[in-house]
Design a protein around this motif. Structure first.
Motif, PDB file in Angstrom:
ATOM      1  N   ARG A 121     174.718 -16.833 -77.334  1.00  0.00           N
ATOM      2  CA  ARG A 121     173.388 -16.880 -76.921  1.00  0.00           C
ATOM      3  C   ARG A 121     173.428 -17.078 -75.353  1.00  0.00           C
ATOM      4  N   ARG A 122     172.189 -16.674 -74.705  1.00  0.00           N
ATOM      5  CA  ARG A 122     172.126 -16.964 -73.566  1.00  0.00           C
ATOM      6  C   ARG A 122     172.094 -18.306 -73.113  1.00  0.00           C
ATOM      7  N   ARG A 123     172.535 -18.775 -71.918  1.00  0.00           N
ATOM      8  CA  ARG A 123     172.186 -20.129 -71.500  1.00  0.00           C
ATOM      9  C   ARG A 123     170.857 -20.591 -71.316  1.00  0.00           C
ATOM     10  N   ARG A 124     170.462 -21.807 -71.758  1.00  0.00           N
ATOM     11  CA  ARG A 124     169.040 -22.280 -71.705  1.00  0.00           C
ATOM     12  C   ARG A 124     168.867 -23.593 -70.851  1.00  0.00           C
ATOM     13  N   ILE A 149     169.153 -16.892 -67.074  1.00  0.00           N
ATOM     14  CA  ILE A 149     169.199 -17.935 -67.713  1.00  0.00           C
ATOM     15  C   ILE A 149     167.575 -18.289 -68.405  1.00  0.00           C
ATOM     16  N   GLU A 150     167.822 -18.519 -69.902  1.00  0.00           N
ATOM     17  CA  GLU A 150     166.542 -18.783 -70.477  1.00  0.00           C
ATOM     18  C   GLU A 150     165.940 -20.143 -70.016  1.00  0.00           C
ATOM     19  N   SER A 151     164.687 -20.137 -69.596  1.00  0.00           N
ATOM     20  CA  SER A 151     164.113 -21.375 -69.077  1.00  0.00           C
ATOM     21  C   SER A 151     162.862 -21.698 -69.970  1.00  0.00           C
ATOM     22  N   HIS A 152     162.627 -23.188 -70.221  1.00  0.00           N
ATOM     23  CA  HIS A 152     161.661 -23.669 -70.996  1.00  0.00           C
ATOM     24  C   HIS A 152     160.951 -24.662 -70.132  1.00  0.00           C
ATOM     25  N   ASP A 211     160.476 -18.564 -69.410  1.00  0.00           N
ATOM     26  CA  ASP A 211     160.734 -17.545 -70.573  1.00  0.00           C
ATOM     27  C   ASP A 211     159.700 -18.017 -71.570  1.00  0.00           C
ATOM     28  N   THR A 251     170.320 -26.614 -76.030  1.00  0.00           N
ATOM     29  CA  THR A 251     170.177 -26.311 -74.352  1.00  0.00           C
ATOM     30  C   THR A 251     171.582 -26.836 -73.482  1.00  0.00           C
ATOM     31  N   ASP A 252     171.581 -26.130 -72.344  1.00  0.00           N
ATOM     32  CA  ASP A 252     172.810 -26.731 -71.760  1.00  0.00           C
ATOM     33  C   ASP A 252     172.243 -27.913 -70.443  1.00  0.00           C
TER      34      ASP A 252
END
Length: 197
Positions: free
Chosen positions: A5-8, A34-37, A64, A83-84
């Motif tokens: 998966r993409r980094r998050r 990088i996926e952002s929340h 994202d 998550t990272d």
């Protein structure tokens, strides 16, 4: 087994001064794919619109995924959602105190609590001056838990010419703390004289 998966990364924007740091953080994560929340507190949104030309709606578009600060059922409130790490930029002393005490009344504090319990990277761009004994004690407590306390302090060895350069440097150093390394910002190499005009 890894899923590839993409980094998050979770990004919190709270009501402390320096909301442009959270904006630039979201921009950098997008640039790095990088996926952002994003979780933006009500005071974070108010400070953002006071300090910058950005609207809260525009900043939410940089992420994202966005989560309402009162939604404790959001995916980022569970340790099973991998998550990272999480970066709170800027981090108010109210939020820092809530995290230090495990007071998870809102989603920023709950997501940070999850990151801590899962032993993931938590980075707080703690913004206040001067610092009281309460602030310092809360920071020490969190630092002993492995939290990276990264006050948004500029470097001067790279001779920044604009506020944007200062912001970019601080964001780069914060990203370092979650293992996202970018070589775009000037870094100390022991011989910075070559950068002088």
């Amino acid at each position: 087994m890894t899923t590839g998966r993409r980094r998050r990364v979770i990004v919190g924007i709270t009501g402390a001064s320096g909301s442009i740091l959270g904006v630039r953080m979201l921009e950098r994560l997008r640039e790095l794919d990088i996926e952002s929340h994003l979780i933006m507190s009500a005071w974070g949104a108010r400070t953002l619109e006071h300090e910058t030309t950005w609207t809260a709606a525009e900043v939410r578009q940089l992420a994202d995924f966005t989560h309402k600060p009162g939604d404790l059922g959001a995916c980022v409130s569970s340790g099973s959602f991998h998550t990272d790490g999480m970066i709170v930029a800027p981090c108010s002393m109210k939020t820092l105190a809530a995290i230090a005490c495990g007071y998870t009344e809102d989603l920023v504090a709950r997501a940070a609590d999850v990151v801590l319990k899962e032993r993931r990277r938590l980075v707080l761009l703690a913004r206040e001056a001067p610092l009281s004994e309460i602030h310092l004690e809360n920071m020490l407590k969190l630092a002993r838990m492995g939290v990276s306390i990264v006050p948004p302090v500029p470097a001067f060895y790279n001779r920044p010419k604009t506020l944007d350069e200062v912001v970019d440097y601080i964001v780069t150093r914060a990203l370092d703390q979650v293992g996202i390394i970018s070589e775009e910002a000037p870094r100390w190499d022991g011989n910075m004289t070559k950068q002088r005009p």
